[in-house]
Design an enzyme around this catalytic site. Sequence first.
Site, PDB file in Angstrom:
ATOM      1  N   LYS A  46       0.678  -0.833  -0.314  1.00 35.75           N
ATOM      2  CA  LYS A  46      -0.022  -0.319   0.069  1.00 35.75           C
ATOM      3  C   LYS A  46       1.120   1.390  -0.050  1.00 35.75           C
ATOM      4  CE  LYS A  46      -2.969  -1.150   3.798  1.00 35.75           C
ATOM      5  NZ  LYS A  46      -4.175  -1.064   4.113  1.00 35.75           N
TER       6      LYS A  46
ATOM      7  N   LYS B 170       2.559   2.190   2.648  1.00 36.16           N
ATOM      8  CA  LYS B 170       2.795   2.633   4.176  1.00 36.16           C
ATOM      9  C   LYS B 170       3.815   1.895   4.379  1.00 36.16           C
ATOM     10  CE  LYS B 170      -2.100   4.047   5.138  1.00 36.16           C
ATOM     11  NZ  LYS B 170      -3.208   4.134   5.832  1.00 36.16           N
TER      12      LYS B 170
END
Length: 129
Positions: free
Chosen positions: A44, A46
């Site tokens: 993602k 992240k």
Amino acid sequence: MRTVITYGTFDLFHIGHLNLLRRAKELGDYLIVAVSTDEFNALKGKKCEICDVDRMEIVRAIRYVDKVIPETSWEQKVKDIQKYNVDIVVMGDDWKGKFNDLRQYCEVVYLPRTVGISTTQIKGDLKGK
Ligand code: C2G
């Protein structure tokens, strides 16, 4: 029994996360939370401050949460819905519309995000100190 599921990273757990989990539980009787693994978060884009094992433990300790499972892929939602007999998928409305395809399996509800708080903001504030 109405089963609710929600998905998220829950890094640096804050009131926005808690408000989401509380409202998700209010929509049913049993709340499952799928917490993104570090590996999935890398997908993602992240980077988490708190590792996935600890993030799962923290979410597991929340009174509204009945079960915690790992979130390892975007595609697992359909399998989760079928495996856990899910009635409602709940997400914050920053995801509005993104999971409408799941409406063929169960209800999908997007709840208003808690304004003024985010993990990114917390990290930024701490960097500024
Ligand atoms: N949230 C919220 N209010 C905030 C911050 C977050 O309601 N101020 C909600 C988000 O909308 C999400 C949940 O809290 O429903 C978890 O947020 P994140 O940990 O940021 O999750 P995210 O990285 O969006 O991962 O497959 C879905 C993804 O795993 C969602």
